[in-house]
Scaffold this motif. Sequence first.
Motif, PDB file in Angstrom:
ATOM      1  N   ALA A 303     -30.738  42.792  24.186  1.00 20.49           N
ATOM      2  CA  ALA A 303     -31.397  42.757  25.492  1.00 20.49           C
ATOM      3  C   ALA A 303     -32.882  43.100  25.373  1.00 20.49           C
ATOM      4  O   ALA A 303     -33.282  43.905  24.535  1.00 20.49           O
ATOM      5  CB  ALA A 303     -30.720  43.724  26.455  1.00 20.49           C
ATOM      6  N   LYS A 304     -33.691  42.469  26.238  1.00 19.55           N
ATOM      7  CA  LYS A 304     -35.114  42.766  26.363  1.00 19.55           C
ATOM      8  C   LYS A 304     -35.373  43.333  27.765  1.00 19.55           C
ATOM      9  O   LYS A 304     -34.536  43.223  28.662  1.00 19.55           O
ATOM     10  CB  LYS A 304     -35.954  41.498  26.152  1.00 19.55           C
ATOM     11  CG  LYS A 304     -35.681  40.780  24.840  1.00 19.55           C
ATOM     12  CD  LYS A 304     -35.953  41.651  23.624  1.00 19.55           C
ATOM     13  CE  LYS A 304     -35.715  40.872  22.332  1.00 19.55           C
ATOM     14  NZ  LYS A 304     -35.886  41.731  21.128  1.00 19.55           N
ATOM     15  N   ILE A 305     -36.545  43.892  27.955  1.00 23.88           N
ATOM     16  CA  ILE A 305     -36.833  44.622  29.189  1.00 23.88           C
ATOM     17  C   ILE A 305     -37.527  43.757  30.240  1.00 23.88           C
ATOM     18  O   ILE A 305     -38.511  43.070  29.959  1.00 23.88           O
ATOM     19  CB  ILE A 305     -37.688  45.871  28.900  1.00 23.88           C
ATOM     20  CG1 ILE A 305     -36.923  46.822  27.991  1.00 23.88           C
ATOM     21  CG2 ILE A 305     -38.086  46.574  30.200  1.00 23.88           C
ATOM     22  CD1 ILE A 305     -35.573  47.268  28.532  1.00 23.88           C
ATOM     23  N   VAL A 306     -36.989  43.798  31.442  1.00 25.14           N
ATOM     24  CA  VAL A 306     -37.596  43.205  32.636  1.00 25.14           C
ATOM     25  C   VAL A 306     -37.727  44.328  33.663  1.00 25.14           C
ATOM     26  O   VAL A 306     -36.768  45.076  33.883  1.00 25.14           O
ATOM     27  CB  VAL A 306     -36.720  42.069  33.210  1.00 25.14           C
ATOM     28  CG1 VAL A 306     -37.294  41.575  34.532  1.00 25.14           C
ATOM     29  CG2 VAL A 306     -36.598  40.928  32.214  1.00 25.14           C
ATOM     30  N   VAL A 307     -38.899  44.469  34.282  1.00 25.40           N
ATOM     31  CA  VAL A 307     -39.079  45.578  35.223  1.00 25.40           C
ATOM     32  C   VAL A 307     -38.802  45.143  36.655  1.00 25.40           C
ATOM     33  O   VAL A 307     -38.983  43.986  37.025  1.00 25.40           O
ATOM     34  CB  VAL A 307     -40.489  46.203  35.128  1.00 25.40           C
ATOM     35  CG1 VAL A 307     -40.736  46.767  33.745  1.00 25.40           C
ATOM     36  CG2 VAL A 307     -41.558  45.207  35.522  1.00 25.40           C
ATOM     37  N   GLN A 308     -38.339  46.098  37.434  1.00 25.39           N
ATOM     38  CA  GLN A 308     -38.170  45.935  38.874  1.00 25.39           C
ATOM     39  C   GLN A 308     -39.039  46.975  39.563  1.00 25.39           C
ATOM     40  O   GLN A 308     -38.901  48.170  39.305  1.00 25.39           O
ATOM     41  CB  GLN A 308     -36.711  46.113  39.290  1.00 25.39           C
ATOM     42  CG  GLN A 308     -36.494  45.975  40.796  1.00 25.39           C
ATOM     43  CD  GLN A 308     -35.069  46.270  41.226  1.00 25.39           C
ATOM     44  OE1 GLN A 308     -34.280  46.851  40.477  1.00 25.39           O
ATOM     45  NE2 GLN A 308     -34.733  45.886  42.448  1.00 25.39           N
ATOM     46  N   ASP A 309     -39.933  46.513  40.441  1.00 29.37           N
ATOM     47  CA  ASP A 309     -40.895  47.403  41.084  1.00 29.37           C
ATOM     48  C   ASP A 309     -40.495  47.759  42.509  1.00 29.37           C
ATOM     49  O   ASP A 309     -39.916  46.949  43.242  1.00 29.37           O
ATOM     50  CB  ASP A 309     -42.280  46.759  41.113  1.00 29.37           C
ATOM     51  CG  ASP A 309     -42.919  46.716  39.732  1.00 29.37           C
ATOM     52  OD1 ASP A 309     -42.567  47.558  38.892  1.00 29.37           O
ATOM     53  OD2 ASP A 309     -43.773  45.837  39.504  1.00 29.37           O
ATOM     54  N   PHE A 310     -40.843  48.982  42.880  1.00 32.56           N
ATOM     55  CA  PHE A 310     -40.596  49.518  44.218  1.00 32.56           C
ATOM     56  C   PHE A 310     -41.954  49.930  44.797  1.00 32.56           C
ATOM     57  O   PHE A 310     -42.691  50.706  44.185  1.00 32.56           O
ATOM     58  CB  PHE A 310     -39.683  50.744  44.150  1.00 32.56           C
ATOM     59  CG  PHE A 310     -38.312  50.485  43.593  1.00 32.56           C
ATOM     60  CD1 PHE A 310     -37.197  50.600  44.406  1.00 32.56           C
ATOM     61  CD2 PHE A 310     -38.127  50.151  42.253  1.00 32.56           C
ATOM     62  CE1 PHE A 310     -35.918  50.378  43.903  1.00 32.56           C
ATOM     63  CE2 PHE A 310     -36.860  49.922  41.741  1.00 32.56           C
ATOM     64  CZ  PHE A 310     -35.758  50.030  42.566  1.00 32.56           C
ATOM     65  N   TYR A 311     -42.272  49.413  45.983  1.00 32.69           N
ATOM     66  CA  TYR A 311     -43.583  49.635  46.588  1.00 32.69           C
ATOM     67  C   TYR A 311     -43.470  50.418  47.898  1.00 32.69           C
ATOM     68  O   TYR A 311     -42.451  50.358  48.595  1.00 32.69           O
ATOM     69  CB  TYR A 311     -44.264  48.303  46.915  1.00 32.69           C
ATOM     70  CG  TYR A 311     -44.722  47.500  45.734  1.00 32.69           C
ATOM     71  CD1 TYR A 311     -46.013  47.635  45.223  1.00 32.69           C
ATOM     72  CD2 TYR A 311     -43.878  46.570  45.134  1.00 32.69           C
ATOM     73  CE1 TYR A 311     -46.447  46.870  44.151  1.00 32.69           C
ATOM     74  CE2 TYR A 311     -44.298  45.815  44.054  1.00 32.69           C
ATOM     75  CZ  TYR A 311     -45.578  45.964  43.567  1.00 32.69           C
ATOM     76  OH  TYR A 311     -46.001  45.206  42.506  1.00 32.69           O
TER      77      TYR A 311
END
Length: 326
Positions: A303-311
């Motif tokens: 697996a590689k990293i994908v980010v999820q952002d919270f604003y």
Amino acid sequence: MNNLTIKHYTSEYYSLWNEFVSKAKNATFLFHRDFMEYHADRFNDYSLLVFDEKDNLISILPANRVGDSIFSHQGLTYGGFVFLEHIKLGHVISIFKSVLSFLNQNSISKLHLKQIPPIYLDCFTSEIEYCLFIANAQIIRRDSLAVIDTSKSFKIAKSRKENIRRGTKNKLEIREELNFELFWNEILIPNLNKKHQAKPVHTIEEIILLQKRFPENIRHFNVYHDGKIVAGTTVFISEHVAHPQYVSGNETKNELGSLDYLYHHLITEVFKSKKYFDLGPSNENQGKNINQGLLFWKESFGAKIVVQDFYEVETANFGLLDTIML
């Protein structure tokens, strides 16, 4: 784009809302009202619909209210503004400004957005991120999702391969079935209680209800050894992604290789046609820390990293969007 109208979701918009979700470029079955409303008693729904001057629906925002803040729905893994594929940046700016203004006029001081990860999208759609930048929004959390791109070669670590072989040697049996009760009661609930003093987000009654409503999107697999359940997983499936929502094994999981055996089967056989296999985040403390052991296990599957952002954005900042276009 002028004269936009913002309306609160009510049951009269049920069909219109769901039709929009089915055509959107950045939506999954989680945004269908039949999914959102299974836990309606837990949230003060504040979902919004945006209409243009011809009364055409051009955007929706699944949301709930807590005090003077609006959250892109806290009962969903991801959320944010939903658009059709043909939407232009200028239109999104107008929509975002209109929603912020509407919220501000209704005594809502902050809007919290939990963005949908890019692996779930049908096409590029970063218009809202640009609007958030202009409106001086703050990133208050960033999760690191471990994702396998099954369309490309990925390397499984030696330790994982050893456990997969162990599962074969132990003659483990994987069955796709709807026996949620067996997994929930014998594996998942005891493990969550022992390790985290927590309960599953979905009760057994809720997950059964949701699976009946979305049989193509929710599938369940149990692992058996000598006829006894030893592990299992419930997988949420969207157009491009298979995501294990729940996964757990009993105390023999390392000895038998049950979880590695199960995941290898799902990744390479059951969901090999999906572009992504989303193992989810390994974060704690609102994204500030990472469970190192959990991350190691996921990355060892390739697996590689994908980010999820919270604003978080102040609704009073709607005026900052007035002077973008020159």
